[in-house]
Motif scaffolding. Structure first.
Motif, PDB file in Angstrom:
ATOM      1  N   GLN A 205       0.833  -1.204   0.000  1.00 48.25           N
ATOM      2  CA  GLN A 205       0.000   0.000   0.000  1.00 48.25           C
ATOM      3  C   GLN A 205       0.866   1.252   0.000  1.00 48.25           C
ATOM      4  OE1 GLN A 205      -3.616  -0.135   0.003  1.00 48.25           O
ATOM      5  NE2 GLN A 205      -3.213   1.933  -0.716  1.00 48.25           N
ATOM      6  N   ALA A 206       1.991   1.203   0.705  1.00 46.95           N
ATOM      7  CA  ALA A 206       2.896   2.349   0.740  1.00 46.95           C
ATOM      8  C   ALA A 206       3.519   2.598  -0.628  1.00 46.95           C
ATOM      9  CB  ALA A 206       3.985   2.122   1.785  1.00 46.95           C
ATOM     10  N   LEU A 207       3.818   1.538  -1.362  1.00 49.23           N
ATOM     11  CA  LEU A 207       4.365   1.713  -2.708  1.00 49.23           C
ATOM     12  C   LEU A 207       3.326   2.334  -3.638  1.00 49.23           C
ATOM     13  CD1 LEU A 207       6.456  -1.547  -3.196  1.00 49.23           C
ATOM     14  CD2 LEU A 207       7.134   0.661  -2.234  1.00 49.23           C
TER      15      LEU A 207
ATOM     16  N   PRO B  18      -6.784   0.874  -3.762  1.00 47.80           N
ATOM     17  CA  PRO B  18      -6.495   2.144  -4.444  1.00 47.80           C
ATOM     18  C   PRO B  18      -7.200   3.341  -3.822  1.00 47.80           C
ATOM     19  CG  PRO B  18      -6.953   0.400  -6.034  1.00 47.80           C
ATOM     20  CD  PRO B  18      -7.315  -0.142  -4.677  1.00 47.80           C
ATOM     21  N   GLY B  19      -8.327   3.115  -3.156  1.00 51.80           N
ATOM     22  CA  GLY B  19      -9.062   4.227  -2.566  1.00 51.80           C
ATOM     23  C   GLY B  19      -8.427   4.816  -1.326  1.00 51.80           C
ATOM     24  N   MET B  20      -7.437   4.111  -0.775  1.00 49.64           N
ATOM     25  CA  MET B  20      -6.823   4.614   0.459  1.00 49.64           C
ATOM     26  C   MET B  20      -6.037   5.893   0.249  1.00 49.64           C
ATOM     27  SD  MET B  20      -5.540   1.343   2.694  1.00 49.64           S
ATOM     28  CE  MET B  20      -4.865   2.457   3.936  1.00 49.64           C
ATOM     29  N   ALA B  21      -5.486   6.101  -0.946  1.00 51.18           N
ATOM     30  CA  ALA B  21      -4.717   7.317  -1.202  1.00 51.18           C
ATOM     31  C   ALA B  21      -5.614   8.547  -1.103  1.00 51.18           C
ATOM     32  CB  ALA B  21      -4.047   7.231  -2.566  1.00 51.18           C
TER      33      ALA B  21
ATOM     34  N   MET C  34       5.623  10.342  -2.644  1.00 48.11           N
ATOM     35  CA  MET C  34       6.253  10.091  -1.348  1.00 48.11           C
ATOM     36  C   MET C  34       5.283   9.215  -0.562  1.00 48.11           C
ATOM     37  SD  MET C  34       4.191  12.028   0.688  1.00 48.11           S
ATOM     38  CE  MET C  34       3.029  13.353   0.451  1.00 48.11           C
ATOM     39  N   VAL C  35       5.683   8.776   0.625  1.00 51.87           N
ATOM     40  CA  VAL C  35       4.821   7.967   1.481  1.00 51.87           C
ATOM     41  C   VAL C  35       4.334   8.856   2.626  1.00 51.87           C
ATOM     42  CG1 VAL C  35       4.611   5.895   2.906  1.00 51.87           C
ATOM     43  CG2 VAL C  35       6.136   5.893   0.907  1.00 51.87           C
ATOM     44  N   PRO C  36       3.063   9.252   2.626  1.00 58.18           N
ATOM     45  CA  PRO C  36       2.590  10.187   3.657  1.00 58.18           C
ATOM     46  C   PRO C  36       2.449   9.534   5.026  1.00 58.18           C
ATOM     47  CG  PRO C  36       0.769   9.505   2.234  1.00 58.18           C
ATOM     48  CD  PRO C  36       2.011   8.910   1.644  1.00 58.18           C
ATOM     49  N   ALA C  37       2.819  10.285   6.053  1.00 52.87           N
ATOM     50  CA  ALA C  37       2.650   9.828   7.432  1.00 52.87           C
ATOM     51  C   ALA C  37       1.160   9.784   7.767  1.00 52.87           C
ATOM     52  CB  ALA C  37       3.379  10.771   8.381  1.00 52.87           C
ATOM     53  N   PRO C  38       0.778   8.918   8.699  1.00 54.68           N
ATOM     54  CA  PRO C  38       1.619   8.121   9.597  1.00 54.68           C
ATOM     55  C   PRO C  38       2.101   6.813   9.012  1.00 54.68           C
ATOM     56  CG  PRO C  38      -0.673   7.811  10.178  1.00 54.68           C
ATOM     57  CD  PRO C  38      -0.657   8.831   9.071  1.00 54.68           C
ATOM     58  N   ALA C  39       1.739   6.517   7.761  1.00 55.33           N
ATOM     59  CA  ALA C  39       2.194   5.275   7.141  1.00 55.33           C
ATOM     60  C   ALA C  39       3.677   5.354   6.831  1.00 55.33           C
ATOM     61  CB  ALA C  39       1.401   5.006   5.864  1.00 55.33           C
ATOM     62  N   THR C  40       4.293   4.203   6.647  1.00 54.30           N
ATOM     63  CA  THR C  40       5.684   4.116   6.224  1.00 54.30           C
ATOM     64  C   THR C  40       5.782   3.042   5.150  1.00 54.30           C
ATOM     65  OG1 THR C  40       6.418   2.363   7.744  1.00 54.30           O
ATOM     66  CG2 THR C  40       6.346   4.625   8.616  1.00 54.30           C
ATOM     67  N   ALA C  41       6.959   2.869   4.620  1.00 48.94           N
ATOM     68  CA  ALA C  41       7.161   1.873   3.566  1.00 48.94           C
ATOM     69  C   ALA C  41       7.133   0.451   4.097  1.00 48.94           C
ATOM     70  CB  ALA C  41       8.483   2.133   2.842  1.00 48.94           C
ATOM     71  N   TYR C  42       7.142   0.288   5.421  1.00 47.19           N
ATOM     72  CA  TYR C  42       7.269  -1.039   6.007  1.00 47.19           C
ATOM     73  C   TYR C  42       6.052  -1.390   6.855  1.00 47.19           C
ATOM     74  CZ  TYR C  42      12.094  -0.493   4.539  1.00 47.19           C
ATOM     75  OH  TYR C  42      13.237  -0.296   3.782  1.00 47.19           O
ATOM     76  N   LEU C  43       5.623  -2.619   6.734  1.00 54.37           N
ATOM     77  CA  LEU C  43       4.505  -3.106   7.534  1.00 54.37           C
ATOM     78  C   LEU C  43       4.845  -3.039   9.019  1.00 54.37           C
ATOM     79  CD1 LEU C  43       3.580  -6.216   5.382  1.00 54.37           C
ATOM     80  CD2 LEU C  43       2.069  -4.270   5.815  1.00 54.37           C
ATOM     81  N   GLY C  44       3.898  -2.575   9.812  1.00 53.96           N
ATOM     82  CA  GLY C  44       4.080  -2.545  11.253  1.00 53.96           C
ATOM     83  C   GLY C  44       4.854  -1.363  11.779  1.00 53.96           C
ATOM     84  N   GLN C  45       5.360  -0.501  10.895  1.00 55.28           N
ATOM     85  CA  GLN C  45       6.089   0.687  11.330  1.00 55.28           C
ATOM     86  C   GLN C  45       5.256   1.930  11.025  1.00 55.28           C
ATOM     87  OE1 GLN C  45      10.175   0.848   9.973  1.00 55.28           O
ATOM     88  NE2 GLN C  45      10.407  -1.381  10.097  1.00 55.28           N
TER      89      GLN C  45
ATOM     90  N   GLY D  91      -1.551  -8.722  -9.903  1.00 54.92           N
ATOM     91  CA  GLY D  91      -1.164  -9.318  -8.623  1.00 54.92           C
ATOM     92  C   GLY D  91      -0.852  -8.280  -7.576  1.00 54.92           C
ATOM     93  N   PHE D  92      -0.260  -7.173  -7.996  1.00 53.08           N
ATOM     94  CA  PHE D  92       0.031  -6.086  -7.060  1.00 53.08           C
ATOM     95  C   PHE D  92      -1.266  -5.405  -6.621  1.00 53.08           C
ATOM     96  CE2 PHE D  92       0.990  -1.602  -6.183  1.00 53.08           C
ATOM     97  CZ  PHE D  92       1.939  -1.747  -5.179  1.00 53.08           C
ATOM     98  N   ILE D  93      -2.173  -5.183  -7.555  1.00 54.03           N
ATOM     99  CA  ILE D  93      -3.453  -4.530  -7.232  1.00 54.03           C
ATOM    100  C   ILE D  93      -4.226  -5.343  -6.198  1.00 54.03           C
ATOM    101  CG2 ILE D  93      -5.689  -3.855  -8.180  1.00 54.03           C
ATOM    102  CD1 ILE D  93      -4.245  -3.183 -10.794  1.00 54.03           C
ATOM    103  N   ASP D  94      -4.104  -6.661  -6.275  1.00 53.14           N
ATOM    104  CA  ASP D  94      -4.823  -7.517  -5.330  1.00 53.14           C
ATOM    105  C   ASP D  94      -4.369  -7.300  -3.887  1.00 53.14           C
ATOM    106  OD1 ASP D  94      -6.270  -8.613  -7.382  1.00 53.14           O
ATOM    107  OD2 ASP D  94      -4.988 -10.382  -7.598  1.00 53.14           O
ATOM    108  N   THR D  95      -3.201  -6.698  -3.676  1.00 53.96           N
ATOM    109  CA  THR D  95      -2.664  -6.522  -2.321  1.00 53.96           C
ATOM    110  C   THR D  95      -2.917  -5.125  -1.768  1.00 53.96           C
ATOM    111  OG1 THR D  95      -0.474  -5.756  -3.069  1.00 53.96           O
ATOM    112  CG2 THR D  95      -0.814  -8.146  -2.885  1.00 53.96           C
ATOM    113  N   ILE D  96      -3.555  -4.257  -2.545  1.00 56.67           N
ATOM    114  CA  ILE D  96      -3.721  -2.868  -2.091  1.00 56.67           C
ATOM    115  C   ILE D  96      -5.169  -2.424  -2.244  1.00 56.67           C
ATOM    116  CG2 ILE D  96      -1.326  -2.238  -2.584  1.00 56.67           C
ATOM    117  CD1 ILE D  96      -3.740  -0.867  -4.977  1.00 56.67           C
TER     118      ILE D  96
END
Length: 697
Positions: free
Chosen positions: A218-220, A499-502, A228-239, A492-497
């Motif tokens: 989702q961060a990608l 799109p409406g979250m952005a 960029m990756v907006p806060a509070p999210a980060t590029a890594y799960l759980g961070q 396959g990538f779309i299945d993991t995210i």
């Protein structure tokens, strides 16, 4: 304000298999590496044992101090701390300071003045930055320790200025993290069975053996959407990353996150104050902000100078405050429509500054890309980081250790062109519904067979955009939305995210202020303070300076300046279609008229144009896109279309997408942990459940 970082780890809970206190302290120390400011700063801190009800283990002081041969546990902890601290000074070799106690160890990598450590009876306080406490910058960490003991988490609200903060208290079994009100200094954290870990850099966090590094798909997606990756999210799960003015309080294993400060607009506060009174207060506050930005050693401080209103203002006031010419630095491009050097020279002559300039070439861009991708701990796609780096490098070669930037002026006083455009679009909503729906829209949108009507086409585009609600219409030119995510991304990538979250990120931030009765201009300014400034421009400048080995400071984000701007009337920021009328009128005696009148530009990079004219840069970019084909993120067919038809049709617009994909591949290549996580595939990446935030903690 610096390009340094802070990292820290503190145990919030433990189990029978947890590392002993001393070893954990060492591990935590490396994790806390990025709580610093200056040329390059970092903080590493760790709490040994639990920050809960159980007593901490005996400290392994010998291992941390090096006074005696460490035990095996001490050696593991020390090695973990060293691994986490290493990324802090990787690029600028900032000096490292460390502190060890029964609760853990703390290390800060930063130049003098940006490094604050204090230890007393199980309590450790680490601050990265140049904050003030009760108006004084002296002995901040020690005085804050006293406030912590008497006020608890509320102590962070007493700090002003740029900072990231970590407090680890073994006696109360508590920890506190916080960042400054503008989000100048970042701080991220994660928790697992071994405790709570925090750092100003994800590279530092991931260096701890107890922290996993699974990429968040989702961060990608957010990176491709926002660049960029907006806060509070980060590029890594759980961070997660703290937002501006936010804190995290941990006590007895429970976490409580909240805001100790929020931007409070008081639109009628200066209603009875005339222009002369407001101007006097503004200029006084501006001098105060620049003085604070200069610090104690103003002789080694310079200023970015793009030739825009904000940087020109800072350069002029530096000369007034110090009584000597400012040292200014500008970047130009030998490309039509991109070179602003003439304005920078005009501003330098008007301010009487000692001016330096450099023209960035395609070869310069090619040389800087790998290091630029490496210095960012998350994917980052603002191409103007490259010229900002060369500007900072030029200053560093001239003996400058600190650079003042004009960032924040647009977001406080209404300087972005889109504010006027959004006001124009909103004007359509104020027309009577009968006029819009019964006359204008049927006339413009009915099926026509007559010859094309250019004015009608423009009117239709205007109505189509005006009919979209805010903040959605801010993304009317978004690259990902323009092409459609199913055209750009692999199935396959779309299945993991989602799109409406952005769009949800923007909507959530925007609608937080609905119901407060604010003007549209202030609603947009508040949105930009977070997404455009804290998550983008400040990060860009800070990291570019870090790579060059200088510290960055932002006078317009001085707390007193932010408070003043929040009290201005909306018409002082946008009057009809006139951008920041008060700001320009108040500075009429300081800035050249041509700069007051000019449109915003900055250090924009002509990357799309250079892709056509510079074969080595084009080959490098396309080679990286070829590498990206096999990552399972972007469709190969879209990459083919981008490199061919799309880039030829609109080099500047679609060159931005080439840059985004190029920098994504470079970031993956420069961060082995991220690339290794990606190799396992996104299907294995399940969203982690964050720790429960307890409001009573």
């Amino acid at each position: 304000m610096a390009n340094d970082r802070v990292a820290s780890a503190a145990c919030g809970s433990g189990d029978a298999g947890a590392v002993p206190a001393a070893a954990m302290a060492g591990a935590a120390s490396p994790a806390a590496q990025h709580l610093a400011a200056g040329r390059q700063a970092g903080l590493a801190a760790g709490a040994d044992g639990r920050l809960g009800d159980q007593p901490a283990a005996e400290p392994a002081g010998a291992g941390l101090s090096g006074a005696a041969a460490p035990t095996q546990a001490d050696a593991v902890a020390t090695a973990a701390l060293s691994r986490m601290a290493a990324p802090l000074s990787r690029f600028d070799s900032a000096p490292l300071a460390a502190s060890a106690g029964e609760a853990g160890a703390v290390a800060v990598a930063a130049i003098d003045g940006s490094r604050h450590l204090h230890q007393q009876e199980g309590l450790q306080v680490a601050i990265w930055g140049r904050p003030a406490l009760d108006g004084s910058t002296d002995d901040v960490a020690r005085r804050l320790a006293s406030l912590w003991l008497s006020r608890g988490a509320a102590a962070c609200a007493c700090l002003s200025g740029p900072f990231a903060l970590a407090i680890v208290d073994a006696c109360s079994g508590a920890a506190l993290l916080a960042v400054d009100r503008a989000g100048i200094h970042p701080l991220s954290y994660t928790s697992n069975a071994h405790g709570l870990f925090f750092a100003s850099s994800h590279d530092a966090l991931l260096a701890h053996p107890s922290v996993r590094g699974a990429l968040d798909p989702q961060a990608l997606y957010h990176y491709l959407f926002f660049h960029m990756v907006p806060a509070p999210a980060t590029a890594y799960l759980g961070q997660q990353r703290l937002l501006p003015g936010e804190y995290l309080h941990v006590r007895a294993g429970r976490q409580c996150k909240g805001s100790y400060w929020q931007l409070d607009f008081q639109e009628n506060a200066l209603a009875r104050t005339g222009f002369a009174g407001k101007k006097q207060e503004f200029l006084r506050t501006l001098r105060q902000a620049v003085e604070a930005g200069l610090g104690a050693d103003g002789e080694s401080t310079g200023a970015f100078l793009s030739g825009g209103t904000d940087s020109s203002t800072v350069a002029a006031v530096v000369g007034q405050v110090t009584g000597r010419p400012a040292r200014t630095y500008s970047i130009g491009f030998d490309a039509p429509g991109y070179d602003e050097m003439a304005y920078a020279r005009l501003a330098a002559r008007h301010a009487g500054s000692i001016h330096h300039e450099r023209y960035v070439t395609p070869n310069d861009v090619l040389a800087a890309i790998p290091a630029m991708a490496a210095v960012f701990d998350q994917p980052f796609g603002n191409a103007s980081a490259i010229p900002a780096f060369y500007c900072a490098q030029m200053a560093r070669d001239d003996g400058v250790t600190r650079l003042l930037g004009g960032d924040g002026g647009d977001e406080l006083f209404g300087g972005n062109e889109r504010y006027a455009r959004q006001a124009l679009l909103s004007g359509y909503e104020r027309l009577p519904a009968m006029l819009r729906q019964a006359i204008i829209e049927p006339l413009l949108f009915r099926r026509r067979v007559e010859r094309p009507w250019r004015l009608g086409d423009k009117a239709r585009r205007y109505i189509e955009q005006a009919s979209m609600p805010l903040p959605a219409r801010l993304d009317s030119h978004n690259l990902l939305l323009c092409h459609g995510h199913r055209t750009v991304l692999e199935d396959g990538f779309i299945d993991t995210i989602d799109p409406g979250m952005a769009s949800g990120c923007l909507n959530g931030a925007y609608w937080q202020r609905q119901g407060l009765g604010l003007s549209q201009i202030n609603e947009l300014l508040a949105l930009d303070m977070r997404f455009t400034l804290a998550d983008n421009d400040l990060l860009k400048v800070r990291k570019a300076c870090e790579l060059a080995g200088v510290e960055a400071a932002f006078p317009f984000l001085h707390d007193a300046m932010v408070a003043f701007a929040a009290r201005l009337a909306p018409r002082d920021k946008l009057d009809g279609m006139r951008l920041r009328p008060f700001f320009k009128r108040a500075l009429a005696d300081i800035l050249p008229p041509a700069i007051v009148r000019k449109k915003k530009h900055g250090f924009g990079l002509p990357f799309g144009l250079w892709l056509h004219s510079h074969a080595p840069l084009r080959e490098f970019a396309f080679d990286n896109l070829t590498q990206l084909r096999g990552r399972g993120i972007v469709r190969p067919a879209f990459i083919d279309d981008l490199q061919g038809r799309l880039l030829a049709e609109h080099p500047a617009y679609h060159g931005t997408m080439v840059w985004l994909l190029l920098m994504l591949e470079q970031w993956l290549s420069q961060h082995p942990a991220a690339l290794g996580a990606l190799a396992h595939g996104f299907a294995a990446c399940a969203t982690e459940t964050p720790a429960v935030l307890d409001p009573t903690a």
